[in-house]
Design a protein around this motif. Structure first.
Motif, PDB file in Angstrom:
ATOM      1  N   ASN A   1      41.669  52.862  43.081  1.00 36.55           N
ATOM      2  CA  ASN A   1      42.832  52.011  43.775  1.00 36.55           C
ATOM      3  C   ASN A   1      43.310  52.607  45.210  1.00 36.55           C
ATOM      4  O   ASN A   1      44.351  52.116  45.569  1.00 36.55           O
TER       5      ASN A   1
ATOM      6  N   ASN B   1      37.743  46.703  45.394  1.00 35.57           N
ATOM      7  CA  ASN B   1      36.719  46.813  46.748  1.00 35.57           C
ATOM      8  C   ASN B   1      37.419  48.236  47.316  1.00 35.57           C
ATOM      9  O   ASN B   1      38.607  48.480  47.576  1.00 35.57           O
ATOM     10  N   TYR B   2      36.402  49.088  47.367  1.00 34.12           N
ATOM     11  CA  TYR B   2      36.510  50.414  47.999  1.00 34.12           C
ATOM     12  C   TYR B   2      35.133  50.661  48.402  1.00 34.12           C
ATOM     13  O   TYR B   2      34.298  51.387  47.783  1.00 34.12           O
ATOM     14  N   TYR B   3      34.866  50.093  49.682  1.00 32.28           N
ATOM     15  CA  TYR B   3      33.452  50.494  50.097  1.00 32.28           C
ATOM     16  C   TYR B   3      32.986  51.625  50.203  1.00 32.28           C
ATOM     17  O   TYR B   3      31.540  51.935  50.194  1.00 32.28           O
ATOM     18  N   GLU B   4      33.813  52.659  50.277  1.00 29.09           N
ATOM     19  CA  GLU B   4      33.394  53.982  50.468  1.00 29.09           C
ATOM     20  C   GLU B   4      32.822  54.588  49.212  1.00 29.09           C
ATOM     21  O   GLU B   4      31.884  55.342  49.313  1.00 29.09           O
TER      22      GLU B   4
ATOM     23  N   ILE C   1      45.388  39.218  41.511  1.00 34.63           N
ATOM     24  CA  ILE C   1      45.880  40.133  40.473  1.00 34.63           C
ATOM     25  C   ILE C   1      47.646  40.171  40.812  1.00 34.63           C
ATOM     26  O   ILE C   1      48.020  39.950  41.817  1.00 34.63           O
TER      27      ILE C   1
ATOM     28  N   TRP D   1      53.473  48.263  41.084  1.00 29.25           N
ATOM     29  CA  TRP D   1      53.046  49.096  42.004  1.00 29.25           C
ATOM     30  C   TRP D   1      54.414  50.244  41.804  1.00 29.25           C
ATOM     31  O   TRP D   1      55.294  49.618  41.838  1.00 29.25           O
TER      32      TRP D   1
ATOM     33  N   SER E   1      45.332  45.849  52.962  1.00 22.56           N
ATOM     34  CA  SER E   1      46.113  47.019  52.176  1.00 22.56           C
ATOM     35  C   SER E   1      45.015  48.100  51.965  1.00 22.56           C
ATOM     36  O   SER E   1      44.334  48.467  51.090  1.00 22.56           O
TER      37      SER E   1
ATOM     38  N   TRP F   1      39.866  35.869  44.534  1.00 25.67           N
ATOM     39  CA  TRP F   1      40.465  36.418  43.459  1.00 25.67           C
ATOM     40  C   TRP F   1      41.920  37.097  43.429  1.00 25.67           C
ATOM     41  O   TRP F   1      41.951  37.431  44.786  1.00 25.67           O
TER      42      TRP F   1
ATOM     43  N   TYR G   1      38.007  46.503  38.580  1.00 28.66           N
ATOM     44  CA  TYR G   1      37.463  45.361  39.400  1.00 28.66           C
ATOM     45  C   TYR G   1      37.948  45.739  41.105  1.00 28.66           C
ATOM     46  O   TYR G   1      39.195  45.121  41.256  1.00 28.66           O
TER      47      TYR G   1
HETATM   48  N1  MTE Z   1      40.530  50.282  52.109  1.00 23.96           N
HETATM   49  C1  MTE Z   1      39.392  51.245  52.142  1.00 23.96           C
HETATM   50  N2  MTE Z   1      39.620  52.279  52.809  1.00 23.96           N
HETATM   51  N3  MTE Z   1      38.192  50.634  51.702  1.00 23.96           N
HETATM   52  C2  MTE Z   1      38.030  49.549  51.364  1.00 23.96           C
HETATM   53  O1  MTE Z   1      36.777  49.099  50.967  1.00 23.96           O
HETATM   54  N4  MTE Z   1      39.012  47.357  50.697  1.00 23.96           N
HETATM   55  C3  MTE Z   1      40.065  46.547  50.792  1.00 23.96           C
HETATM   56  C4  MTE Z   1      41.348  47.113  50.465  1.00 23.96           C
HETATM   57  N5  MTE Z   1      41.437  48.471  51.043  1.00 23.96           N
HETATM   58  C5  MTE Z   1      39.088  48.797  51.009  1.00 23.96           C
HETATM   59  C6  MTE Z   1      40.553  49.351  51.453  1.00 23.96           C
HETATM   60  C7  MTE Z   1      39.980  45.280  50.198  1.00 23.96           C
HETATM   61  S1  MTE Z   1      38.867  44.113  50.910  1.00 23.96           S
HETATM   62  C8  MTE Z   1      40.685  44.814  49.002  1.00 23.96           C
HETATM   63  S2  MTE Z   1      40.803  43.266  48.455  1.00 23.96           S
HETATM   64  C9  MTE Z   1      41.705  45.878  48.495  1.00 23.96           C
HETATM   65  O2  MTE Z   1      41.593  47.228  48.951  1.00 23.96           O
HETATM   66  C10 MTE Z   1      41.310  45.983  47.051  1.00 23.96           C
HETATM   67  O3  MTE Z   1      42.304  46.779  46.407  1.00 23.96           O
HETATM   68  P1  MTE Z   1      42.107  46.888  44.871  1.00 23.96           P
HETATM   69  O4  MTE Z   1      40.794  47.525  44.722  1.00 23.96           O
HETATM   70  O5  MTE Z   1      43.083  47.963  44.342  1.00 23.96           O
HETATM   71  O6  MTE Z   1      42.204  45.772  44.097  1.00 23.96           O
END
Ligand code: MTE
Length: 329
Positions: free
Chosen positions: A234, A95-98, A158, A162, A250, A156, A93
């Motif tokens: 992640n 977020n990693y838009y790439e 978690i 780490w 992050s 959300w 679950y």
């Molecule tokens: N870093 C990059 N390069 N691209 C991203 O889309 N999403 C961010 C962050 N770092 C993101 C990113 C967002 S919106 C969140 S909430 C966290 O990464 C999610 O980390 P997780 O997927 O390890 O929980």
């Protein structure tokens, strides 16, 4: 609504339960198995889903491969005995838009990211700019485990064990000068490896901190989680972990770090300045225009719990004394 007790922050406390206990056993065994696993890489996302904890090479294995003296200091629980979120949820679950905007997409598609060889270039306002290879980092900084809460602005959260090292001592190696007021971070931007990079957001993904925030002892660079290599989804091989800020600060898969005199541009602030500020400190009293920040849902739990100021890390409050947290959200 079920209101769960708010645990006080207790550094040096270990969460000794369930999967986490298994993980500790695994880490204890690692000393004996590190050499045998030394050449294994980061598992593909699908593999990670299937695997029981001890399958992939961990940062410890990599340290062994690099001939480094590996010490995992497993003692910092900064989530106050809250149970870590299951590995499966933390790694599926995301977020990693790439790799797409769906929460399950990074785990499906991030296996195209090549995390070796990998280096991080550090420059800007500093006296000792340089480039550091990812495996050399393991020789320079003994890995430490920190159990941190992580809260996304979407509501959300978690709890994650780490593996990594403090950001401050890493940055100090490059000798930031007196003009270094901020630090900017950027993610790899490679459309071949990252099929969705180029869409939705301004690229590369960038984040920034004030230098005193970056030097705060809670600011962390992660190379693993749950005692295993950071899965690509992640943010392998190296990401920021800033537990008192919304998750978007992050930044994942870091390739560039620059000390700057002016506040750097950041991806989400550029894309929607009214919604995402530079500071992005977790704050239940300042709502996002589309989402209340008063409560959050811990992955795997049904009911929401109250969100805590600075995500329950009051030790960072002095960084912001005198700052209007509504104006500087
Ligand atoms: N870093 C990059 N390069 N691209 C991203 O889309 N999403 C961010 C962050 N770092 C993101 C990113 C967002 S919106 C969140 S909430 C966290 O990464 C999610 O980390 P997780 O997927 O390890 O929980």
């Amino acid at each position: 609504m079920r209101v769960r007790p708010q645990h006080p922050i207790q550094p040096s406390e270990i969460t000794p339960e369930g999967v986490y206990r298994d993980r500790r056993r695994f880490l204890a065994q690692l000393g004996m198995t590190a050499i045998g696993l030394a050449t294994a890489g980061c598992g593909k996302a699908g593999d990670a889903a299937k695997a029981a904890l001890p399958a992939a090479a961990s940062p410890a294995d990599q340290a062994a491969a690099a001939g480094a003296d590996f010490k995992l200091d497993r003692k910092t629980d900064m989530a106050g005995k809250e149970a870590p979120t299951p590995y499966q949820d933390v790694t599926h679950y995301n977020n990693y838009y790439e790799f797409g905007t769906g929460k399950d997409e990074p785990a499906q598609y991030a296996n195209t990211l090549k995390t070796r060889p990998w280096s991080v270039a550090v420059g800007g306002e500093c006296d000792a700019p340089g480039q550091v290879g990812i495996d050399d980092l393991l020789k320079l900084f003994p890995l430490e485990e920190r159990v941190y809460r992580h809260r996304c602005v979407e509501g959300w959260s978690i709890v994650v064990p780490w593996d990594g090292f403090a950001l401050g001592p890493f940055l100090a190696r490059f000798k930031p000068n007196s003009r270094a007021k901020y630090v900017s971070f950027s993610t790899l931007y490679d459309a071949k490896q990252m099929p969705q990079a180029g869409r939705v957001l301004p690229w590369p993904y960038r984040e920034g901190l004030r230098i005193d925030e970056a030097m705060h002892p809670l600011a962390f660079l992660s190379m693993g989680l749950y005692g295993r290599n950071l899965p690509n989804q992640n943010g392998a091989p190296l990401r920021l972990t800033l537990p008192w800020k919304y998750g978007f600060k992050s930044i994942k898969s870091i390739v560039g770090i620059e000390f700057t005199e002016q506040a750097p541009q950041t991806t989400w602030n550029l894309s929607a300045p009214d919604e995402y500020g530079f500071y992005a400190n977790v704050n239940p009293n300042v709502d996002h225009p589309r989402w209340s920040q008063k409560t959050e849902r811990r992955l795997g739990e049904l009911f929401k719990r109250p969100t805590l100021l600075f995500n329950g890390y009051p030790e960072v409050a002095s960084l912001y004394s005198g700052l209007d947290l509504r104006a500087f959200y």
